[in-house]
Design an enzyme around this catalytic site. Sequence first.
Site, PDB file in Angstrom:
ATOM      1  N   PHE A 279     -23.802 -22.887  43.890  1.00 52.68           N
ATOM      2  CA  PHE A 279     -22.399 -21.923  43.637  1.00 52.68           C
ATOM      3  C   PHE A 279     -21.329 -22.553  44.628  1.00 52.68           C
ATOM      4  CE2 PHE A 279     -19.440 -18.892  44.556  1.00 52.68           C
ATOM      5  CZ  PHE A 279     -19.129 -18.242  43.127  1.00 52.68           C
TER       6      PHE A 279
ATOM      7  N   ASP B 145     -20.844 -27.484  51.954  1.00 54.95           N
ATOM      8  CA  ASP B 145     -20.265 -26.176  51.533  1.00 54.95           C
ATOM      9  C   ASP B 145     -20.848 -24.948  52.423  1.00 54.95           C
ATOM     10  OD1 ASP B 145     -19.404 -24.087  50.613  1.00 54.95           O
ATOM     11  OD2 ASP B 145     -19.512 -24.468  48.442  1.00 54.95           O
TER      12      ASP B 145
ATOM     13  N   LYS C 265     -14.943 -17.303  54.100  1.00 55.61           N
ATOM     14  CA  LYS C 265     -15.754 -15.951  54.261  1.00 55.61           C
ATOM     15  C   LYS C 265     -15.423 -15.646  55.671  1.00 55.61           C
ATOM     16  CE  LYS C 265     -18.362 -15.808  50.351  1.00 55.61           C
ATOM     17  NZ  LYS C 265     -18.914 -16.648  49.483  1.00 55.61           N
TER      18      LYS C 265
HETATM   19  C1  LIG Z   1     -18.269 -17.768  48.318  1.00 56.09           C
HETATM   20  C2  LIG Z   1     -18.445 -19.137  48.102  1.00 56.09           C
HETATM   21  C3  LIG Z   1     -17.664 -19.796  47.498  1.00 56.09           C
HETATM   22  C4  LIG Z   1     -16.178 -19.395  47.116  1.00 56.09           C
HETATM   23  O1  LIG Z   1     -15.418 -18.641  48.027  1.00 56.09           O
HETATM   24  P1  LIG Z   1     -14.261 -17.835  47.603  1.00 56.09           P
HETATM   25  O2  LIG Z   1     -13.727 -17.327  48.623  1.00 56.09           O
HETATM   26  O3  LIG Z   1     -15.017 -16.487  46.582  1.00 56.09           O
HETATM   27  O4  LIG Z   1     -13.294 -18.516  46.454  1.00 56.09           O
HETATM   28  C5  LIG Z   1     -17.870 -21.173  47.589  1.00 56.09           C
HETATM   29  N1  LIG Z   1     -19.075 -21.776  47.949  1.00 56.09           N
HETATM   30  C6  LIG Z   1     -19.862 -20.978  48.683  1.00 56.09           C
HETATM   31  C7  LIG Z   1     -21.405 -21.502  49.102  1.00 56.09           C
HETATM   32  C8  LIG Z   1     -19.710 -19.339  48.400  1.00 56.09           C
HETATM   33  O5  LIG Z   1     -20.913 -18.735  48.709  1.00 56.09           O
END
Ligand SMILES: *Cc1c(COP(=O)(O)O)cnc(C)c1O
Length: 402
Positions: A140, A225, A255
Amino acid sequence: MTAQDYINLEEQLGARIYHPLDVVLARGEGIWVWDVDGNKYLDFLSAYSAVSQGHCHPRIYQTMVEQAKTLTLTSRAFRNNQTGLLYKELLEICGKDMVLLMNSGAEGVDTAIKTARKWGYVKKGIPDNKAEIIVCLGNFHGRTTTCISCSPEPQYREHFGPLTPGFVFVPYGDADALAKAITPNTAAFLVEPIQGEGGIGVPPKGYFTKVNAICRANNVLLVMDEIQTGLGRTGKMFAYQHDAEVNPDILILGKALSGGFYPVSAVVANQDILGLFRPGDHGSTFGANPLACAVARTALKVIVEEKLVQRSDELGRYFLEKLLSIKSKHVKEIRGRGLFIGVELQPAARGARRFCEALRNEGMLCKETHEHVIRLAPPLVITKEELDWAFVRIKKVLETME
Ligand SMILES: *Cc1c(COP(=O)(O)O)cnc(C)c1O
């Protein structure tokens, strides 16, 4: 207005892109949230780890209010007295020497992809428009058109094409598959150190040591990521640190970078990579604004000064061990690192959602991920006693649910 009135407004007026638990929250403090009827819940999701510091953390709140009174947005047309300080403080934590700030996590991922492609053309000499980025099954990386193009999940992609080309898929946790997928046109491998939305997928030990070596040997950028796993969630500052000798070229953060107050994301690398951007190549009106930077500076200070990384490590081990003592016919596997734990249920358990609803009735808010997994990721400021309180409820639900 009643809780049902608020729910009706959301359902009737907003695009229904989520399927939330029907709890209407009105207030939060630390690990606790309260609904509009005054019921209290322990938040075991932490807004997908964005509120690792706890809801409405008083220090971050103070910074937010003070900066909001002083200066919020200048745009990057001018400079301000917060952005450079966040750069410096964030880079000290990351051990890199250049950063590019955006707002949402998905924008951070998009930016990292642009960065890797540019590096591929300018530095590696990949022929124009031929750059490939390898990504993992079950990943994701967010919801922009490019982020969904690097996801194999049918629901994320269906009816949203044509998608961005240039992504190659390999199984997660399989270093040999990565090695085989690399071509002279491979610019980068984009990967989560633990697959969060994919169901708290923890790769085999040593996977990233091998991945790191493969990327070095083939002149391929390793792009981590760490939007959900970074900044202490898994018991290390960054989750890639669970394996030896891993040194990602690009880190993507978001986040918890702002403790849930304000969207802030970052792409972190060294000068030989991020230094390739020239004025006009990329931008964002809100990116790196003084309010965002002031909030993120304090959010980072809270993580360091309140020792949230160590807390996550110690309490995560303690909690995982307790959870593993639960005897339930519904549980297939319980796994995780730090306070980032997934309870995977048997297919016969009829989905994790009804368990999340039962936990809500016990005063705990969790959310299912990928149908069969209950994610347990409380704010890192939680105490041992509070985890014990939660454990009793989780045990009861897992053991007594029919
Ligand atoms: C939440 C998340 C995203 C996307 O972040 P948003 O602030 O919702 O756009 C991308 N990569 C990972 C691993 C995530 O958990």
